[in-house]
Design a protein around this motif. Sequence first.
Motif, PDB file in Angstrom:
ATOM      1  N   GLN A  55      29.247  55.053   1.626  1.00  0.00           N
ATOM      2  CA  GLN A  55      28.459  53.836   1.848  1.00  0.00           C
ATOM      3  C   GLN A  55      28.723  53.231   3.220  1.00  0.00           C
ATOM      4  OE1 GLN A  55      29.708  51.755  -1.815  1.00  0.00           O
ATOM      5  NE2 GLN A  55      27.520  51.351  -2.081  1.00  0.00           N
ATOM      6  N   LYS A  59      24.186  54.481   9.471  1.00  0.00           N
ATOM      7  CA  LYS A  59      22.905  55.170   9.285  1.00  0.00           C
ATOM      8  C   LYS A  59      22.527  55.887  10.572  1.00  0.00           C
ATOM      9  CE  LYS A  59      21.194  51.988   5.780  1.00  0.00           C
ATOM     10  NZ  LYS A  59      22.422  52.094   5.090  1.00  0.00           N
ATOM     11  N   HIS A  60      21.978  57.099  10.424  1.00  0.00           N
ATOM     12  CA  HIS A  60      21.592  57.899  11.586  1.00  0.00           C
ATOM     13  C   HIS A  60      20.511  58.884  11.161  1.00  0.00           C
ATOM     14  CE1 HIS A  60      21.865  60.730  14.927  1.00  0.00           C
ATOM     15  NE2 HIS A  60      22.401  59.727  15.602  1.00  0.00           N
ATOM     16  N   ASN A  61      19.613  59.220  12.057  1.00  0.00           N
ATOM     17  CA  ASN A  61      18.512  60.146  11.752  1.00  0.00           C
ATOM     18  C   ASN A  61      18.978  61.541  11.368  1.00  0.00           C
ATOM     19  OD1 ASN A  61      16.614  58.184  12.243  1.00  0.00           O
ATOM     20  ND2 ASN A  61      16.249  58.822  14.346  1.00  0.00           N
ATOM     21  N   VAL A  64      21.482  62.303   5.881  1.00  0.00           N
ATOM     22  CA  VAL A  64      20.646  61.932   4.742  1.00  0.00           C
ATOM     23  C   VAL A  64      20.922  60.475   4.400  1.00  0.00           C
ATOM     24  CG1 VAL A  64      20.195  62.385   2.296  1.00  0.00           C
ATOM     25  CG2 VAL A  64      20.614  64.282   3.849  1.00  0.00           C
ATOM     26  N   LYS A  65      19.875  59.719   4.119  1.00  0.00           N
ATOM     27  CA  LYS A  65      19.992  58.282   3.835  1.00  0.00           C
ATOM     28  C   LYS A  65      20.524  58.057   2.419  1.00  0.00           C
ATOM     29  CE  LYS A  65      17.172  54.154   3.385  1.00  0.00           C
ATOM     30  NZ  LYS A  65      15.796  53.679   3.272  1.00  0.00           N
ATOM     31  N   LEU A  66      21.564  57.243   2.311  1.00  0.00           N
ATOM     32  CA  LEU A  66      22.084  56.815   1.019  1.00  0.00           C
ATOM     33  C   LEU A  66      21.232  55.646   0.548  1.00  0.00           C
ATOM     34  CD1 LEU A  66      24.352  57.077  -1.145  1.00  0.00           C
ATOM     35  CD2 LEU A  66      25.551  55.293   0.126  1.00  0.00           C
ATOM     36  N   GLU A  67      20.523  55.827  -0.551  1.00  0.00           N
ATOM     37  CA  GLU A  67      19.667  54.767  -1.093  1.00  0.00           C
ATOM     38  C   GLU A  67      20.487  53.714  -1.814  1.00  0.00           C
ATOM     39  OE1 GLU A  67      16.601  54.440  -0.393  1.00  0.00           O
ATOM     40  OE2 GLU A  67      15.914  56.427   0.170  1.00  0.00           O
ATOM     41  N   HIS A  80      20.753  59.485  -3.059  1.00  0.00           N
ATOM     42  CA  HIS A  80      20.330  59.824  -1.699  1.00  0.00           C
ATOM     43  C   HIS A  80      18.837  60.051  -1.659  1.00  0.00           C
ATOM     44  CE1 HIS A  80      24.608  61.028  -1.400  1.00  0.00           C
ATOM     45  NE2 HIS A  80      24.456  60.600  -0.165  1.00  0.00           N
ATOM     46  N   GLU A  81      18.270  59.885  -0.461  1.00  0.00           N
ATOM     47  CA  GLU A  81      16.857  60.214  -0.297  1.00  0.00           C
ATOM     48  C   GLU A  81      16.663  61.702  -0.586  1.00  0.00           C
ATOM     49  OE1 GLU A  81      15.311  59.933   3.715  1.00  0.00           O
ATOM     50  OE2 GLU A  81      17.229  60.566   4.533  1.00  0.00           O
TER      51      GLU A  81
END
Length: 132
Positions: A55, A59-61, A64-67, A80-81
């Motif tokens: 967590q 965040k970075h491109n 993978v995004k943690l929802e 995750h997305e």
Amino acid sequence: MCLIHSMNSGNLVSRWVGTISLPNHHKKCAVFSTVVGNIVNRGEIHWDNFVKRVQDIPKHNNLVKLEGICINQANLYMVHEHLTCSSLECLLTSNQSTQSENETLWNAEIASYLIDILEGLRILHSFWGICC
């Protein structure tokens, strides 16, 4: 959260594809991860600490995004997305038939994938001090 399909499970983590409802009332596809069995109870893995550290990753491109996280029946899940994509092996081998015709473009695509992977690893290394 709604678990739809079980993905490959390893010795430590199980994953599912499912849906989550977002505040703006639409559903989104996501990947849910939790530990296998009672590994946490045996002290083999510190899942809660790992989830907290994930967590905290910026965040970075290239990551993978943690929802978010959720708890269901005493299991802590990371959400995750879900990215619809092919494996790296499929992407690299699918272009081999056209390699001789357009070798420079194909090599540029490989370089682009490698740069993105290395950037993601650099971020994880700078955050955790390890290379995954």
